[in-house]
Design an enzyme around this catalytic site. Structure first.
Site: not given
Ligand code: NAD
Length: 361
Positions: A142, A192, A224, A248, A252
């Site tokens: 980001y 990852k 994942d 992020d 959620d």
């Protein structure tokens, strides 16, 4: 008597309504435990744009820096949607996170026994879930440079950069391990590393920091797989540590375990004690001003503020227990209402919490 300074930034939409209830609850805590809280209100978001022409006035920053803790409502609304990015209410939010240098975002997800039925997942999956996502907040893709759009070979290319330094990983890992050592002593670090170079550094540094906390069990999980495990068996998690973008998305997803946005608190921590505590939900313009918003996410954020900014653990627990008891007694705001429970408004929910807290006095 020591005075605890708290900055309140109500913001827009339901922000002022839910902050009002959290303030009431904090005052009740003060009464019960003989603590003095001094509140200073500051403008942020659309309210600040209307009053001062900018989403984060210098006055507000000054109030926050002087206070030991910051409790924020929410920002945003259709009225300001047409403004350019850096003049919008949300710019105030990014600005305050930056100014307070909060790099670790804590999002607890706890399924209260009385609300098990509010989740979209099956009861046996969500019953007893109690986890915290620790998301790195100021690095990663980001913020990474270079980024942008470039003309290339007669076409167009867009680029983002996922970058982490050892320092950035180390400091957020310490927050996660410190937290886990006060909880069930388990950290799941999510990356990852089978594909990304930045994830390989992440894993390496987290492992090193983990060696300093022999009492805390560390395991690594690919992002994942974590996305899948969160809905398959969420009870396996205690502290989930991850980088900005993965956090992020995963936070959620994890939030939905609890059923309603109106229940989810957060705290962002930096090196100083000044935490920025805020509900996860936005300004909910569709229900603003109707006395129907759920104030519990903000009240639980105030509980995090007591614990992380002010070091008042017992007081923090008293707030969480009051929430639990009010729910057990069957009181619900509209977003978590189920048949057989008692519907109450925003202010009534606050009054019930105050009553519970003072009952313990
Ligand atoms: P939202 O979180 O405001 O609302 C999503 C849905 O959840 C709505 O139906 C709303 O009524 C409901 N909801 C939210 N909080 C609730 C509460 N306390 N009690 C009961 N129901 C609640 O998200 P949105 O609708 O996508 O965004 C609305 C505005 O908020 C936008 O301007 C957005 O930019 C802003 N926003 C701000 C923040 C923040 O301040 N941290 C976060 C997200 C969105």
């Amino acid at each position: 008597m020591q005075v605890f300074e708290i900055a309140l930034l109500p913001g827009d939409g339901v922000g002022p309504e839910v902050i009002r209830e959290a303030r009431k609850v904090l005052l009740a805590v003060g009464k019960r435990y003989s603590r003095r809280f001094a509140f200073t209100e500051g403008l942020i978001g659309g309210a600040a744009i209307d009053a001062a022409g900018t989403p984060l006035p210098e006055d507000t920053l000054e109030i926050c820096r002087k206070s030991g803790a910051v409790l924020l409502g929410a920002v945003g609304g259709a009225k300001w949607d047409g403004l350019p990015g850096d003049e919008r209410p949300e710019a105030g939010l990014l600005g305050i996170r930056k100014a307070l240098q909060v790099f670790a975002n804590l999002r607890p997800v706890r399924v209260f026994p009385a609300l098990v039925g509010a989740s979209t997942l099956k009861r046996h999956v969500v019953e007893g879930v109690d986890l915290v996502v620790v998301r790195e907040l100021t690095g990663g893709v980001y913020f990474g440079q270079p980024r942008g759009r470039f003309a290339r070979d007669g076409g167009i290319k867009a680029l983002d950069t996922m970058v982490y330094t050892r320092f950035e990983v180390e400091r957020v890992a310490r927050v996660a391990f410190g937290l886990a050592s006060r909880r069930r002593r388990r950290v799941t670090s999510v990356d990852k590393a089978n594909v990304l170079e930045s994830s390989r550094l992440w894993r390496e540094v987290v492992t090193e920091v983990g060696n300093e906390y022999p009492d805390v069990e560390l395991n690594h999980m690919y992002v994942d797989n974590c996305a899948m495990q969160l809905i398959r068996d969420p009870r396996q998690f205690d502290v989930v540590l991850t980088e900005n973008m993965f956090g992020d998305i995963l936070s959620d997803e994890a939030a939905m375990l609890a059923g309603s946005l109106g229940m989810l608190p957060s705290a962002s921590l930096g090196h100083g004690r000044t935490a920025l505590c805020e509900p996860v939900h936005g300004s909910a313009p569709d229900i603003a001003g109707k006395n129907i918003a759920n104030p519990l996410a903000t009240v639980l954020s105030a509980a995090m503020l007591l614990r992380y900014s002010l070091g008042l653990d017992e007081e923090s627990r008293a707030v969480e227990e009051a929430v639990m008891r009010v729910l057990e007694k069957g009181y619900r705001t509209a977003d978590i209402f189920m048949e057989g429970t008692t519907l109450v408004g925003t202010a009534e929910m606050g009054d019930l919490l105050v009553e519970e807290i003072l009952r313990g006095a």
